[in-house]
Design an enzyme around this catalytic site. Structure first.
Site, PDB file in Angstrom:
ATOM      1  N   VAL A  11       0.863  -1.179   0.113  1.00  0.00           N
ATOM      2  CA  VAL A  11       0.127   0.033  -0.072  1.00  0.00           C
ATOM      3  C   VAL A  11       1.141   1.261  -0.032  1.00  0.00           C
ATOM      4  O   VAL A  11       1.893   1.508   0.897  1.00  0.00           O
ATOM      5  CB  VAL A  11      -0.833   0.154   1.272  1.00  0.00           C
ATOM      6  CG1 VAL A  11      -1.868   1.214   1.088  1.00  0.00           C
ATOM      7  CG2 VAL A  11      -1.749  -1.184   1.178  1.00  0.00           C
ATOM      8  N   ASP A  12       0.873   1.983  -0.989  1.00  0.00           N
ATOM      9  CA  ASP A  12       1.714   3.296  -1.205  1.00  0.00           C
ATOM     10  C   ASP A  12       0.818   4.303  -0.350  1.00  0.00           C
ATOM     11  O   ASP A  12      -0.372   4.681  -0.369  1.00  0.00           O
ATOM     12  CB  ASP A  12       1.786   3.967  -2.695  1.00  0.00           C
ATOM     13  CG  ASP A  12       2.211   2.840  -3.441  1.00  0.00           C
ATOM     14  OD1 ASP A  12       3.135   1.962  -2.797  1.00  0.00           O
ATOM     15  OD2 ASP A  12       1.949   2.899  -4.576  1.00  0.00           O
ATOM     16  N   ASN A  42       1.305  -4.897  -9.248  1.00  0.00           N
ATOM     17  CA  ASN A  42       1.199  -4.026 -10.427  1.00  0.00           C
ATOM     18  C   ASN A  42       1.306  -5.080 -11.466  1.00  0.00           C
ATOM     19  O   ASN A  42       0.527  -4.744 -12.513  1.00  0.00           O
ATOM     20  CB  ASN A  42       2.564  -3.362 -10.520  1.00  0.00           C
ATOM     21  CG  ASN A  42       2.481  -1.983  -9.453  1.00  0.00           C
ATOM     22  OD1 ASN A  42       1.295  -1.828  -8.652  1.00  0.00           O
ATOM     23  ND2 ASN A  42       3.620  -1.383  -9.129  1.00  0.00           N
ATOM     24  N   GLU A 139      10.226  -9.113  -4.111  1.00  0.00           N
ATOM     25  CA  GLU A 139       9.818  -8.577  -3.016  1.00  0.00           C
ATOM     26  C   GLU A 139       9.390  -9.668  -1.974  1.00  0.00           C
ATOM     27  O   GLU A 139       8.626  -9.292  -0.811  1.00  0.00           O
ATOM     28  CB  GLU A 139       8.770  -7.367  -3.257  1.00  0.00           C
ATOM     29  CG  GLU A 139       9.411  -6.331  -4.021  1.00  0.00           C
ATOM     30  CD  GLU A 139       8.363  -5.018  -4.338  1.00  0.00           C
ATOM     31  OE1 GLU A 139       8.881  -3.932  -4.249  1.00  0.00           O
ATOM     32  OE2 GLU A 139       7.136  -5.297  -4.545  1.00  0.00           O
ATOM     33  N   ASN A 184      16.014  -4.543 -15.085  1.00  0.00           N
ATOM     34  CA  ASN A 184      16.418  -3.055 -15.606  1.00  0.00           C
ATOM     35  C   ASN A 184      17.943  -2.700 -15.674  1.00  0.00           C
ATOM     36  O   ASN A 184      18.577  -3.728 -14.963  1.00  0.00           O
ATOM     37  CB  ASN A 184      15.619  -2.037 -14.939  1.00  0.00           C
ATOM     38  CG  ASN A 184      16.143  -1.763 -13.511  1.00  0.00           C
ATOM     39  OD1 ASN A 184      16.940  -1.906 -13.215  1.00  0.00           O
ATOM     40  ND2 ASN A 184      15.119  -0.842 -12.604  1.00  0.00           N
ATOM     41  N   THR A 220      15.311  -3.712 -19.535  1.00  0.00           N
ATOM     42  CA  THR A 220      14.600  -2.778 -19.869  1.00  0.00           C
ATOM     43  C   THR A 220      15.504  -1.367 -19.667  1.00  0.00           C
ATOM     44  O   THR A 220      16.437  -1.522 -18.603  1.00  0.00           O
ATOM     45  CB  THR A 220      13.318  -2.759 -19.071  1.00  0.00           C
ATOM     46  OG1 THR A 220      13.616  -2.540 -17.651  1.00  0.00           O
ATOM     47  CG2 THR A 220      12.147  -3.501 -19.152  1.00  0.00           C
ATOM     48  N   GLY A 222      14.432   2.112 -19.721  1.00  0.00           N
ATOM     49  CA  GLY A 222      13.915   3.462 -19.571  1.00  0.00           C
ATOM     50  C   GLY A 222      13.645   3.987 -20.773  1.00  0.00           C
ATOM     51  O   GLY A 222      12.975   3.221 -21.641  1.00  0.00           O
ATOM     52  N   ASP A 252       6.907  -2.554 -14.289  1.00  0.00           N
ATOM     53  CA  ASP A 252       6.087  -3.484 -13.828  1.00  0.00           C
ATOM     54  C   ASP A 252       4.885  -3.527 -15.248  1.00  0.00           C
ATOM     55  O   ASP A 252       4.223  -4.674 -15.492  1.00  0.00           O
ATOM     56  CB  ASP A 252       5.168  -3.059 -12.570  1.00  0.00           C
ATOM     57  CG  ASP A 252       6.147  -3.154 -11.413  1.00  0.00           C
ATOM     58  OD1 ASP A 252       7.065  -4.058 -11.668  1.00  0.00           O
ATOM     59  OD2 ASP A 252       5.960  -2.494 -10.482  1.00  0.00           O
ATOM     60  N   GLY A 287       0.807   7.835 -11.362  1.00  0.00           N
ATOM     61  CA  GLY A 287       0.475   6.679 -10.453  1.00  0.00           C
ATOM     62  C   GLY A 287       1.044   5.619 -11.184  1.00  0.00           C
ATOM     63  O   GLY A 287       1.552   5.628 -12.222  1.00  0.00           O
TER      64      GLY A 287
HETATM   65  P1  ATP Z   1      10.161   1.200 -12.266  1.00  0.00           P
HETATM   66  O1  ATP Z   1      10.970   0.530 -11.376  1.00  0.00           O
HETATM   67  O2  ATP Z   1       9.637   2.589 -12.122  1.00  0.00           O
HETATM   68  O3  ATP Z   1       8.820   0.219 -12.406  1.00  0.00           O
HETATM   69  P2  ATP Z   1      11.910   0.173 -14.163  1.00  0.00           P
HETATM   70  O4  ATP Z   1      13.230   0.823 -14.008  1.00  0.00           O
HETATM   71  O5  ATP Z   1      11.869  -1.168 -13.854  1.00  0.00           O
HETATM   72  O6  ATP Z   1      10.704   1.087 -13.980  1.00  0.00           O
HETATM   73  P3  ATP Z   1      12.282   1.062 -16.947  1.00  0.00           P
HETATM   74  O7  ATP Z   1      13.385   0.508 -17.576  1.00  0.00           O
HETATM   75  O8  ATP Z   1      12.501   2.572 -16.395  1.00  0.00           O
HETATM   76  O9  ATP Z   1      11.727   0.230 -15.768  1.00  0.00           O
HETATM   77  O10 ATP Z   1      11.235   1.086 -18.024  1.00  0.00           O
HETATM   78  C1  ATP Z   1      10.483  -0.002 -18.488  1.00  0.00           C
HETATM   79  C2  ATP Z   1      10.070   0.358 -19.946  1.00  0.00           C
HETATM   80  O11 ATP Z   1       8.912   1.235 -20.010  1.00  0.00           O
HETATM   81  C3  ATP Z   1      11.166   0.831 -20.969  1.00  0.00           C
HETATM   82  O12 ATP Z   1      11.745  -0.467 -21.303  1.00  0.00           O
HETATM   83  C4  ATP Z   1      10.408   1.496 -21.942  1.00  0.00           C
HETATM   84  O13 ATP Z   1       9.933   0.725 -22.979  1.00  0.00           O
HETATM   85  C5  ATP Z   1       9.288   1.963 -21.061  1.00  0.00           C
HETATM   86  N1  ATP Z   1       9.629   3.434 -20.639  1.00  0.00           N
HETATM   87  C6  ATP Z   1       9.920   3.612 -19.522  1.00  0.00           C
HETATM   88  N2  ATP Z   1       9.996   5.330 -19.432  1.00  0.00           N
HETATM   89  C7  ATP Z   1       9.817   5.742 -20.927  1.00  0.00           C
HETATM   90  C8  ATP Z   1       9.797   6.962 -21.220  1.00  0.00           C
HETATM   91  N3  ATP Z   1      10.043   7.939 -20.752  1.00  0.00           N
HETATM   92  N4  ATP Z   1       9.294   6.881 -22.647  1.00  0.00           N
HETATM   93  C9  ATP Z   1       8.772   5.980 -23.404  1.00  0.00           C
HETATM   94  N5  ATP Z   1       9.022   4.707 -22.815  1.00  0.00           N
HETATM   95  C10 ATP Z   1       9.316   4.338 -21.619  1.00  0.00           C
END
Ligand code: ATP
Length: 303
Positions: A11-12, A42, A139, A184, A220, A222, A252, A287
């Site tokens: 719960v956030d 999620n 987790e 990631n 991933t 970002g 997620d 969110g």
């Molecule tokens: P979180 O911990 O916030 O859930 P994460 O670090 O595990 O995120 P990221 O690698 O940041 O995951 O993002 C997952 C995927 O979301 C990326 O591979 C990309 O496809 C998409 N994504 C994230 N940020 C962006 C952005 N600014 N624009 C477009 N796609 C994005």
């Protein structure tokens, strides 16, 4: 069932404030919101919003948050028969402090999530055996993660392991037995102990895991997209360009969507493409779960 997520719910507890109190000080904050999160929940919600049949094996505490967590999952159509109460514990909670620059300060109290045990997997075994895909994160306790990996192998069920948050004690050889390992870049760096500041370094760290017997690695990156590595092949997926508003929970969203389409058609490259678009769509809203589009909204986003 298509997919079983064996994982966390949280719960956030989000407080909006520009000033953090010092020791002994009491301050008034601007606003407060309650949200449902946790990496497991999620990912389950993302897949369910797209129409997947999803069940969760998870633990809630003996407190006010438990009912809300279960109701929230049910509202999205997630099967909660194996979300059980851990007596005498609190639910997993994440007090989050957000300032007007959208900087987050987050504390995580695992609470009941730390009680999810192999016995919970045994209790759900009959249903889990019928699933096409198991999805795990970190987790929950590592022995439970290893037990789930053994369970999936024993019953020939595909398995995604999202090693988040990165836990340095994770047994990499165990983890490499999963079908899809999905970190990631930060998690990749912590788990391999190798730098990941350029694409070349990311690929080198990835090769180390493939060398340990991993079949599929999806990293991933970002706003730089994602990459799939297996044997000698590297497949890159460009990000979908959007105006990002809030990227929390993007990883997620990506995994939940990937799981859904992997079960639907089994085409990894196409499932990544969809997941990339889905995660991009999610970062255009605020969110985590509430920013995940349902199937109709996602179709509109694509067209
Ligand atoms: P979180 O911990 O916030 O859930 P994460 O670090 O595990 O995120 P990221 O690698 O940041 O995951 O993002 C997952 C995927 O979301 C990326 O591979 C990309 O496809 C998409 N994504 C994230 N940020 C962006 C952005 N600014 N624009 C477009 N796609 C994005």
């Amino acid at each position: 069932m298509d997919i079983a997520v064996i994982g966390s719910n949280m719960v956030d507890l989000i407080t909006y404030t520009n000033t953090m109190p010092k020791a002994g000080e009491t301050l008034e904050a601007e606003d407060f919101a309650l949200g449902c999160g946790g990496k497991g929940a999620n990912q389950a919600v993302a897949a369910a919003k797209l129409g997947a049949d999803v069940m969760m094996v998870s633990k809630v505490g003996e407190d006010l948050f438990a009912e809300n967590t279960v109701k929230n999952l049910q509202q999205y159509g997630v099967d909660t028969r194996f979300v059980s109460v851990a007596p005498g514990t609190s639910s997993g909670v994440a007090p989050i402090f957000v300032d007007d620059q959208s900087q987050n300060r987050i504390l995580i109290i695992k609470g009941a999530n730390a009680q999810l045990s192999p016995a919970d997997i045994d209790a759900a075994a009959e249903d889990l055996r019928r699933c096409k895909l198991l999805v795990l994160q970190l987790e929950i306790p590592l022995p439970t993660v290893y037990y789930a990996i053994d369970f999936a192998r024993q019953h020939g069920i595909s398995l995604i392991l999202n090693p988040a948050p990165a836990v340095a004690e994770l047994d990499i050889d165990y983890a490499c037995q999963c079908d899809f390992f999905m970190p990631n870049e930060t998690e990749l760096e912590i788990l391999t102990g190798l730098p990941v500041s350029s694409e070349e370094e990311v690929l080198r760290a990835g090769q180390m895991l493939l060398g340990r017997g991993l079949k599929n690695l999806i990293i991933t990156l970002g706003s730089r997209g994602s990459v799939w590595m297996r044997d000698d092949a590297v497949h890159r997926v460009s990000p979908t360009p959007v105006n990002a508003v809030d990227t929390s929970g993007a990883g997620d969203a990506f995994i939940g969507c990937f799981a859904h389409f992997l079960v639907q058609h089994g085409d990894v490259a196409q499932a990544m493409q969809s997941a990339s678009a889905y995660a991009a769509c999610s970062v255009t809203g605020r969110g985590t779960q509430r920013s995940y589009p349902d199937a109709d909204t996602f179709h509109r986003f694509l067209n």
